[in-house]
Design a protein around this motif. Structure first.
Motif, PDB file in Angstrom:
ATOM      1  N   ILE A 221       1.752  37.916   7.340  1.00 35.36           N
ATOM      2  CA  ILE A 221       3.181  38.502   7.084  1.00 35.36           C
ATOM      3  C   ILE A 221       3.253  39.901   7.798  1.00 35.36           C
ATOM      4  N   ARG A 222       1.983  40.551   7.682  1.00 31.48           N
ATOM      5  CA  ARG A 222       2.404  41.979   8.310  1.00 31.48           C
ATOM      6  C   ARG A 222       1.496  42.134   9.678  1.00 31.48           C
ATOM      7  N   TRP A 223       1.467  41.193  10.356  1.00 28.20           N
ATOM      8  CA  TRP A 223       0.678  41.120  11.530  1.00 28.20           C
ATOM      9  C   TRP A 223       1.457  41.982  12.675  1.00 28.20           C
ATOM     10  N   SER A 224       2.854  41.962  12.656  1.00 25.98           N
ATOM     11  CA  SER A 224       3.746  42.912  13.353  1.00 25.98           C
ATOM     12  C   SER A 224       4.983  43.040  12.554  1.00 25.98           C
ATOM     13  N   SER A 225       5.640  44.238  13.208  1.00 25.32           N
ATOM     14  CA  SER A 225       6.872  44.500  12.379  1.00 25.32           C
ATOM     15  C   SER A 225       7.820  43.506  12.534  1.00 25.32           C
ATOM     16  N   ASP A 226       7.679  42.665  13.420  1.00 21.66           N
ATOM     17  CA  ASP A 226       8.513  41.370  13.599  1.00 21.66           C
ATOM     18  C   ASP A 226       8.356  40.519  12.554  1.00 21.66           C
ATOM     19  N   MET A 227       7.037  39.998  12.614  1.00 25.44           N
ATOM     20  CA  MET A 227       6.637  39.164  11.312  1.00 25.44           C
ATOM     21  C   MET A 227       6.938  39.441  10.001  1.00 25.44           C
ATOM     22  N   GLU A 228       7.010  40.852   9.793  1.00 25.05           N
ATOM     23  CA  GLU A 228       7.176  41.552   8.431  1.00 25.05           C
ATOM     24  C   GLU A 228       8.702  41.260   8.233  1.00 25.05           C
ATOM     25  N   ASP A 229       9.457  41.718   9.097  1.00 21.64           N
ATOM     26  CA  ASP A 229      11.077  41.556   9.161  1.00 21.64           C
ATOM     27  C   ASP A 229      11.261  39.961   8.835  1.00 21.64           C
ATOM     28  N   SER A 230      10.648  39.279   9.365  1.00 20.72           N
ATOM     29  CA  SER A 230      11.057  37.811   9.255  1.00 20.72           C
ATOM     30  C   SER A 230      10.664  37.272   7.770  1.00 20.72           C
ATOM     31  N   TRP A 231       9.702  37.969   7.315  1.00 20.96           N
ATOM     32  CA  TRP A 231       9.147  37.531   6.097  1.00 20.96           C
ATOM     33  C   TRP A 231      10.170  38.000   4.944  1.00 20.96           C
ATOM     34  N   ASN A 232      10.710  39.345   5.367  1.00 24.57           N
ATOM     35  CA  ASN A 232      11.784  39.824   4.367  1.00 24.57           C
ATOM     36  C   ASN A 232      13.103  39.029   4.524  1.00 24.57           C
ATOM     37  N   GLU A 233      13.320  38.344   5.586  1.00 25.89           N
ATOM     38  CA  GLU A 233      14.447  37.707   5.770  1.00 25.89           C
ATOM     39  C   GLU A 233      14.323  36.343   4.695  1.00 25.89           C
ATOM     40  N   LEU A 234      13.034  35.726   5.128  1.00 30.10           N
ATOM     41  CA  LEU A 234      12.748  34.507   4.009  1.00 30.10           C
ATOM     42  C   LEU A 234      12.802  34.806   2.634  1.00 30.10           C
ATOM     43  N   ILE A 235      12.392  35.643   2.113  1.00 31.12           N
ATOM     44  CA  ILE A 235      12.295  36.160   0.579  1.00 31.12           C
ATOM     45  C   ILE A 235      13.903  36.217   0.167  1.00 31.12           C
ATOM     46  N   ALA A 236      14.592  36.848   1.078  1.00 33.68           N
ATOM     47  CA  ALA A 236      16.022  37.051   0.785  1.00 33.68           C
ATOM     48  C   ALA A 236      17.018  35.770   0.861  1.00 33.68           C
ATOM     49  N   LYS A 237      16.499  34.701   1.592  1.00 31.83           N
ATOM     50  CA  LYS A 237      17.256  33.621   1.441  1.00 31.83           C
ATOM     51  C   LYS A 237      17.412  33.012  -0.268  1.00 31.83           C
ATOM     52  N   PRO A 238      18.767  32.223  -0.301  1.00 30.09           N
ATOM     53  CA  PRO A 238      19.124  32.231  -1.841  1.00 30.09           C
ATOM     54  C   PRO A 238      18.195  30.930  -2.316  1.00 30.09           C
ATOM     55  N   GLU A 239      17.742  30.196  -1.591  1.00 26.99           N
ATOM     56  CA  GLU A 239      16.922  28.864  -2.055  1.00 26.99           C
ATOM     57  C   GLU A 239      15.695  29.445  -2.441  1.00 26.99           C
TER      58      GLU A 239
END
Length: 270
Positions: A221-239
């Motif tokens: 999840i920290r391989w790149s800033s792009d991956m970390e940004d997407s991880w943060n989007e995932l954890i923000a999902k309401p589900e």
């Protein structure tokens, strides 16, 4: 997005350590996460099968054999069709490290998922950890390199593993087909494509097959800033009701009746 350099990873880790809770479960106020961390994630119990799987890794690391990649998509697992790649590189760099393999084993053993999915088989080390932890479950594992998957399949046979279905395909091609074949995914391990936008796309495809009891593990999840940004989007999902950041990888839960919470916890070398 390019992989982060060593200095950038170190700075990221310093920030993680400042925010994460200490080892031992201190400060975890969620009963569900406290139990999971103290009895599953944070324990350091060895299992007999660990030695056998790591012997397979050591065998490849000592080998000087190379294989010609037969990728069916551009740049799957960091390599291209026709490229010569050494087995030692696949075993030491591409495959999951021992501490992550043990985590996958304990999670699969604890939750006893019936239908499991892995995106990125590589040489099958992670597949073995998952499938052998839960013989009653069934693991679909997708790999985009025919030659690499062939190495994994031979090892599955030597381990006499019957609950793995290896699939040679791209994630984009195979995931929609699997959606018509399976009713649900109880356990998902996403690896093999370090692209943040693709990560979100894969999650969107499998989302309708996830239940309250499903577990999704995302590697690198920290391989790149792009991956970390997407991880943060995932954890923000309401589900996503509970998320756990273990620095290298993250775990997502979708359980109803639990207040949305996010935890940064130490595990393995981190």
């Amino acid at each position: 997005m390019a992989k982060r350099g060593a200095w950038e990873i170190f700075k990221n880790y310093v920030g993680f350590r400042k925010e994460c809770l200490p080892k031992g479960g201190y400060g975890i106020h969620s009963p569900f996460v406290f139990d999971l961390y103290t009895n599953v994630i944070g324990i350091n119990k060895s299992e007999p099968i660990f030695k056998a799987i790591e012997a397979y890794r050591k065998e490849m690391i000592k080998s000087d054999i190379g294989i010609i990649r037969k990728t069916i998509a551009e740049n799957m697992n960091g390599g291209f069709r026709g490229e010569l790649v050494k087995l030692k590189k696949l075993a030491s760099v591409v495959a999951v490290p021992p501490h992550l393999g043990r985590l996958l084993y304990r999670l699969a053993n604890h939750f006893k998922p019936k239908v499991m999915l892995e995106l990125g088989t590589s040489v099958g080390i992670s597949s073995l950890y998952i499938a052998l932890a839960n013989p009653e479950g069934y693991l679909y594992t997708i790999e985009g390199d025919e030659a690499v998957l062939g190495i994994a399949q031979k090892r599955f046979e030597s381990f006499n593993v019957k609950n793995i279905k290896p699939i040679c395909s791209t994630f984009e091609t195979e995931l929609p087909r699997l959606m018509d074949e399976v009713d649900k995914f109880d356990f998902v391990f996403i690896d093999g494509d370090h692209n943040g936008n693709k990560l979100l796309q894969y999650f969107d495809v499998i989302q309708n097959k996830l239940t309250d009891n499903s577990v999704v593990i995302v590697d690198d999840i920290r391989w790149s800033s792009d991956m970390e940004d997407s991880w943060n989007e995932l954890i923000a999902k309401p589900e996503v009701t509970v998320s756990i950041d273990l620095f290298r990888c993250g775990i997502l839960f979708f359980r109803g009746g639990i207040a949305k919470q996010h935890f940064k916890l130490r595990y393995g070398p981190y």
